[in-house]
Scaffold this motif. Sequence first.
Motif, PDB file in Angstrom:
ATOM      1  N   SER A 265       0.807  -1.218   0.000  1.00  0.00           N
ATOM      2  CA  SER A 265       0.000   0.000   0.000  1.00  0.00           C
ATOM      3  C   SER A 265       0.838   1.266   0.000  1.00  0.00           C
ATOM      4  O   SER A 265       0.305   2.358  -0.259  1.00  0.00           O
ATOM      5  CB  SER A 265      -0.923   0.013   1.222  1.00  0.00           C
ATOM      6  OG  SER A 265      -0.210   0.302   2.420  1.00  0.00           O
ATOM      7  N   LEU A 266       2.129   1.149   0.271  1.00  0.00           N
ATOM      8  CA  LEU A 266       2.996   2.321   0.360  1.00  0.00           C
ATOM      9  C   LEU A 266       3.605   2.701  -0.980  1.00  0.00           C
ATOM     10  O   LEU A 266       4.405   3.647  -1.039  1.00  0.00           O
ATOM     11  CB  LEU A 266       4.111   2.057   1.381  1.00  0.00           C
ATOM     12  CG  LEU A 266       3.645   1.712   2.803  1.00  0.00           C
ATOM     13  CD1 LEU A 266       4.840   1.502   3.710  1.00  0.00           C
ATOM     14  CD2 LEU A 266       2.725   2.787   3.359  1.00  0.00           C
ATOM     15  N   PHE A 267       3.230   1.979  -2.043  1.00  0.00           N
ATOM     16  CA  PHE A 267       3.767   2.250  -3.377  1.00  0.00           C
ATOM     17  C   PHE A 267       2.625   2.352  -4.381  1.00  0.00           C
ATOM     18  O   PHE A 267       1.585   1.703  -4.217  1.00  0.00           O
ATOM     19  CB  PHE A 267       4.730   1.141  -3.812  1.00  0.00           C
ATOM     20  CG  PHE A 267       5.915   0.980  -2.898  1.00  0.00           C
ATOM     21  CD1 PHE A 267       7.090   1.680  -3.133  1.00  0.00           C
ATOM     22  CD2 PHE A 267       5.843   0.152  -1.785  1.00  0.00           C
ATOM     23  CE1 PHE A 267       8.174   1.552  -2.285  1.00  0.00           C
ATOM     24  CE2 PHE A 267       6.923   0.016  -0.932  1.00  0.00           C
ATOM     25  CZ  PHE A 267       8.094   0.719  -1.181  1.00  0.00           C
ATOM     26  N   GLY A 268       2.847   3.143  -5.428  1.00  0.00           N
ATOM     27  CA  GLY A 268       1.868   3.159  -6.506  1.00  0.00           C
ATOM     28  C   GLY A 268       1.803   1.824  -7.208  1.00  0.00           C
ATOM     29  O   GLY A 268       0.734   1.352  -7.588  1.00  0.00           O
ATOM     30  N   ASP A 269       2.965   1.168  -7.349  1.00  0.00           N
ATOM     31  CA  ASP A 269       3.068  -0.148  -7.974  1.00  0.00           C
ATOM     32  C   ASP A 269       4.212  -0.878  -7.284  1.00  0.00           C
ATOM     33  O   ASP A 269       5.370  -0.498  -7.402  1.00  0.00           O
ATOM     34  CB  ASP A 269       3.345  -0.016  -9.467  1.00  0.00           C
ATOM     35  CG  ASP A 269       3.360  -1.350 -10.201  1.00  0.00           C
ATOM     36  OD1 ASP A 269       3.430  -2.400  -9.526  1.00  0.00           O
ATOM     37  OD2 ASP A 269       3.309  -1.346 -11.448  1.00  0.00           O
ATOM     38  N   SER A 270       3.887  -1.916  -6.544  1.00  0.00           N
ATOM     39  CA  SER A 270       4.903  -2.644  -5.774  1.00  0.00           C
ATOM     40  C   SER A 270       5.390  -3.892  -6.486  1.00  0.00           C
ATOM     41  O   SER A 270       6.111  -4.704  -5.896  1.00  0.00           O
ATOM     42  CB  SER A 270       4.332  -3.043  -4.406  1.00  0.00           C
ATOM     43  OG  SER A 270       3.253  -3.962  -4.558  1.00  0.00           O
ATOM     44  N   GLY A 284      -0.381   8.189  -2.863  1.00  0.00           N
ATOM     45  CA  GLY A 284      -1.347   9.047  -2.205  1.00  0.00           C
ATOM     46  C   GLY A 284      -0.853   9.559  -0.858  1.00  0.00           C
ATOM     47  O   GLY A 284      -1.663   9.887   0.017  1.00  0.00           O
ATOM     48  N   GLY A 285       0.462   9.599  -0.684  1.00  0.00           N
ATOM     49  CA  GLY A 285       1.040  10.117   0.543  1.00  0.00           C
ATOM     50  C   GLY A 285       1.269   9.092   1.625  1.00  0.00           C
ATOM     51  O   GLY A 285       1.790   9.424   2.700  1.00  0.00           O
TER      52      GLY A 285
END
Length: 308
Positions: A265-270, A284-285
């Motif tokens: 969830s901490l990346f746009g694309d993990s 999203g911050g």
Amino acid sequence: MTPSPRPASRRTVLTAFAAAATAGAPLLGQLAAAAPAAAAADPGEYASNTALYKDPALVEGTSYGRRFKRHPAADSDLTAKAAYPRTAILALHGGGIEIGTSELALGIAGYDPGAVTDKAEPILPSTHDYFLFEGLLSSGNKALHVTSRNCDDHVALSLAASHLNVLSLHGCQYDQLGMPEPMEPMVWPPSSDPRLAVVGGLNAEFRAALVREIGAAGIPVVDAFDSRYLNRLQDFNGSHVTNPCNLTMLRKGAQIEMTTELRQSLFGDSGSRSRRAATWDASGGRFEAFRDACRRAIATVEATQPIL
């Protein structure tokens, strides 16, 4: 993942410490000799970093990589005390082993999380020392996992031993934690969204600061030593005395186990190392919120640790 020992389990409890270093031995040799003896390796894992580095089937730079930053420090003024680095950030299972931990370690240390191969440049006003061990295989990086209590990398150990604080970042799977369905709002994440940070390590003050700041950032978090969760999370509490997070000058530190869903969830694309590097600032911050929460906790702890 950084499990701790438990009686009647597959984990072997440490029973003795290695002998003190021989006088006149090289510095890194002294550090290695002075460290507690390693516990038995988990099944299928390398017994130590040394064993992994000696495997002829693995090539540094292709199979795995190591990066670290140690800031120069000097005091040539007899009348004043110079600043000295107090905290180091570790990602012992970075790259493709426990995804997201490398980028988070760089970010919390104050550096560009998008630096995949190039030198990481500072992007925040203050920085910390760091060490990363990263799996670089196209697949099967889990085979490069060395349980933290068996880490004997000289750079990682020397960083820990020369700092008052260590924050070590790890990844786990939600279903490994044995958490029940939600019992308290904002404490148990729902099974449909199992994002959770588990804070461990032997430094209770550091743990409390991390739990407070991460929770204030809107991220589900628990203290692994909280009596409500202690029995469930004892394999994730970072309490082993040879865990590098506890091999600091104070012989105590902190670690964070983050579920896969939280890290994703901490990346746009993990989905890959390059995609995480390119999208850490497209979440999203959320990446920045987690990073800054950890940095506030570090600042809180350091504020009570004046240079003597």
